[in-house]
Design a protein around this motif. Structure first.
Motif, PDB file in Angstrom:
ATOM      1  N   LEU A  22       0.840  -1.205   0.000  1.00 53.26           N
ATOM      2  CA  LEU A  22       0.000   0.000   0.000  1.00 53.26           C
ATOM      3  C   LEU A  22       0.870   1.249   0.000  1.00 53.26           C
ATOM      4  O   LEU A  22       1.966   1.243   0.569  1.00 53.26           O
ATOM      5  CB  LEU A  22      -0.891   0.032   1.244  1.00 53.26           C
ATOM      6  N   PRO A  23       0.379   2.322  -0.602  1.00 54.68           N
ATOM      7  CA  PRO A  23       1.106   3.585  -0.509  1.00 54.68           C
ATOM      8  C   PRO A  23       1.052   4.111   0.930  1.00 54.68           C
ATOM      9  O   PRO A  23       0.187   3.693   1.706  1.00 54.68           O
ATOM     10  CB  PRO A  23       0.358   4.507  -1.468  1.00 54.68           C
ATOM     11  N   PRO A  24       1.943   5.011   1.302  1.00 50.86           N
ATOM     12  CA  PRO A  24       1.958   5.538   2.670  1.00 50.86           C
ATOM     13  C   PRO A  24       0.642   6.187   3.093  1.00 50.86           C
ATOM     14  O   PRO A  24       0.262   6.120   4.249  1.00 50.86           O
ATOM     15  CB  PRO A  24       3.078   6.569   2.660  1.00 50.86           C
ATOM     16  N   VAL A  25      -0.048   6.809   2.136  1.00 55.03           N
ATOM     17  CA  VAL A  25      -1.342   7.438   2.393  1.00 55.03           C
ATOM     18  C   VAL A  25      -2.342   6.845   1.401  1.00 55.03           C
ATOM     19  O   VAL A  25      -2.099   6.821   0.199  1.00 55.03           O
ATOM     20  CB  VAL A  25      -1.267   8.973   2.214  1.00 55.03           C
ATOM     21  N   VAL A  26      -3.461   6.352   1.926  1.00 53.97           N
ATOM     22  CA  VAL A  26      -4.477   5.711   1.079  1.00 53.97           C
ATOM     23  C   VAL A  26      -5.731   6.580   1.084  1.00 53.97           C
ATOM     24  O   VAL A  26      -6.413   6.680   2.105  1.00 53.97           O
ATOM     25  CB  VAL A  26      -4.820   4.299   1.604  1.00 53.97           C
ATOM     26  N   PRO A  27      -6.041   7.229  -0.058  1.00 57.87           N
ATOM     27  CA  PRO A  27      -7.271   8.028  -0.134  1.00 57.87           C
ATOM     28  C   PRO A  27      -8.499   7.121  -0.063  1.00 57.87           C
ATOM     29  O   PRO A  27      -8.510   6.039  -0.652  1.00 57.87           O
ATOM     30  CB  PRO A  27      -7.195   8.697  -1.506  1.00 57.87           C
ATOM     31  N   ARG A  28      -9.509   7.542   0.667  1.00 56.45           N
ATOM     32  CA  ARG A  28     -10.724   6.729   0.770  1.00 56.45           C
ATOM     33  C   ARG A  28     -11.345   6.497  -0.597  1.00 56.45           C
ATOM     34  O   ARG A  28     -11.847   5.420  -0.879  1.00 56.45           O
ATOM     35  CB  ARG A  28     -11.734   7.374   1.717  1.00 56.45           C
ATOM     36  N   LYS A  29     -11.284   7.482  -1.473  1.00 53.25           N
ATOM     37  CA  LYS A  29     -11.908   7.337  -2.793  1.00 53.25           C
ATOM     38  C   LYS A  29     -11.258   6.223  -3.623  1.00 53.25           C
ATOM     39  O   LYS A  29     -11.863   5.701  -4.542  1.00 53.25           O
ATOM     40  CB  LYS A  29     -11.877   8.651  -3.565  1.00 53.25           C
ATOM     41  N   ASP A  30     -10.030   5.816  -3.284  1.00 55.32           N
ATOM     42  CA  ASP A  30      -9.308   4.776  -4.026  1.00 55.32           C
ATOM     43  C   ASP A  30      -9.244   3.449  -3.281  1.00 55.32           C
ATOM     44  O   ASP A  30      -8.548   2.537  -3.700  1.00 55.32           O
ATOM     45  CB  ASP A  30      -7.880   5.245  -4.316  1.00 55.32           C
ATOM     46  N   ILE A  31      -9.975   3.322  -2.191  1.00 53.42           N
ATOM     47  CA  ILE A  31      -9.852   2.142  -1.339  1.00 53.42           C
ATOM     48  C   ILE A  31     -10.212   0.859  -2.084  1.00 53.42           C
ATOM     49  O   ILE A  31      -9.600  -0.186  -1.859  1.00 53.42           O
ATOM     50  CB  ILE A  31     -10.688   2.303  -0.040  1.00 53.42           C
ATOM     51  N   ASP A  32     -11.192   0.918  -2.991  1.00 49.36           N
ATOM     52  CA  ASP A  32     -11.579  -0.274  -3.754  1.00 49.36           C
ATOM     53  C   ASP A  32     -10.404  -0.806  -4.572  1.00 49.36           C
ATOM     54  O   ASP A  32     -10.196  -2.012  -4.659  1.00 49.36           O
ATOM     55  CB  ASP A  32     -12.748   0.025  -4.689  1.00 49.36           C
ATOM     56  N   ARG A  33      -9.662   0.087  -5.157  1.00 50.41           N
ATOM     57  CA  ARG A  33      -8.521  -0.301  -5.990  1.00 50.41           C
ATOM     58  C   ARG A  33      -7.436  -0.983  -5.160  1.00 50.41           C
ATOM     59  O   ARG A  33      -6.836  -1.958  -5.585  1.00 50.41           O
ATOM     60  CB  ARG A  33      -7.950   0.933  -6.690  1.00 50.41           C
ATOM     61  N   TYR A  34      -7.201  -0.484  -3.963  1.00 49.72           N
ATOM     62  CA  TYR A  34      -6.123  -1.017  -3.141  1.00 49.72           C
ATOM     63  C   TYR A  34      -6.506  -2.274  -2.374  1.00 49.72           C
ATOM     64  O   TYR A  34      -5.660  -3.120  -2.114  1.00 49.72           O
ATOM     65  CB  TYR A  34      -5.618   0.042  -2.161  1.00 49.72           C
ATOM     66  N   LEU A  35      -7.776  -2.403  -2.007  1.00 48.71           N
ATOM     67  CA  LEU A  35      -8.188  -3.559  -1.209  1.00 48.71           C
ATOM     68  C   LEU A  35      -9.038  -4.556  -1.988  1.00 48.71           C
ATOM     69  O   LEU A  35      -9.543  -5.516  -1.421  1.00 48.71           O
ATOM     70  CB  LEU A  35      -8.940  -3.097   0.044  1.00 48.71           C
ATOM     71  N   GLY A  36      -9.201  -4.325  -3.274  1.00 47.13           N
ATOM     72  CA  GLY A  36      -9.881  -5.296  -4.119  1.00 47.13           C
ATOM     73  C   GLY A  36     -11.319  -5.596  -3.725  1.00 47.13           C
ATOM     74  O   GLY A  36     -11.785  -6.705  -3.899  1.00 47.13           O
ATOM     75  N   GLY A  37     -12.006  -4.624  -3.175  1.00 45.07           N
ATOM     76  CA  GLY A  37     -13.402  -4.816  -2.818  1.00 45.07           C
ATOM     77  C   GLY A  37     -13.624  -5.380  -1.425  1.00 45.07           C
ATOM     78  O   GLY A  37     -14.754  -5.600  -1.021  1.00 45.07           O
TER      79      GLY A  37
END
Length: 82
Positions: A22-37
């Motif tokens: 994960l990047p150091p800061v995870v924007p909430r709007k991109d959470i689906d992309r980083y956590l795969g749903g």
């Protein structure tokens, strides 16, 4: 016939790989992309409004989570089968 009964969930999963990827800061709007749903941005927004989500910070109109806070929160909420 296969036994479909639920097994007790007692162990925490190893999420150390998320700390690496994960990047150091995870924007909430991109959470689906980083956590795969696994967790949606809408669900996090609802939890945040109740004070139940991961520690967050706000910059203007954007909500984000530090990687370490997000992974720690996920670890507390997730369990694995024995």
């Amino acid at each position: 016939m296969e036994d479909l009964s639920l097994k007790p969930l007692t162990q925490r999963p190893d999420l150390s790989e998320l700390l690496k990827t994960l990047p150091p800061v995870v924007p909430r709007k991109d959470i689906d992309r980083y956590l795969g749903g696994l967790v949606s941005k809408g669900y996090l927004a609802n939890l945040d409004s109740q004070g139940l989500g991961p520690k967050r910070f706000i910059s203007g109109r954007h909500v984000a989570y530090l990687r370490s806070d997000l992974v720690a929160w996920l670890s507390l909420r997730c369990q694995t089968e024995e």
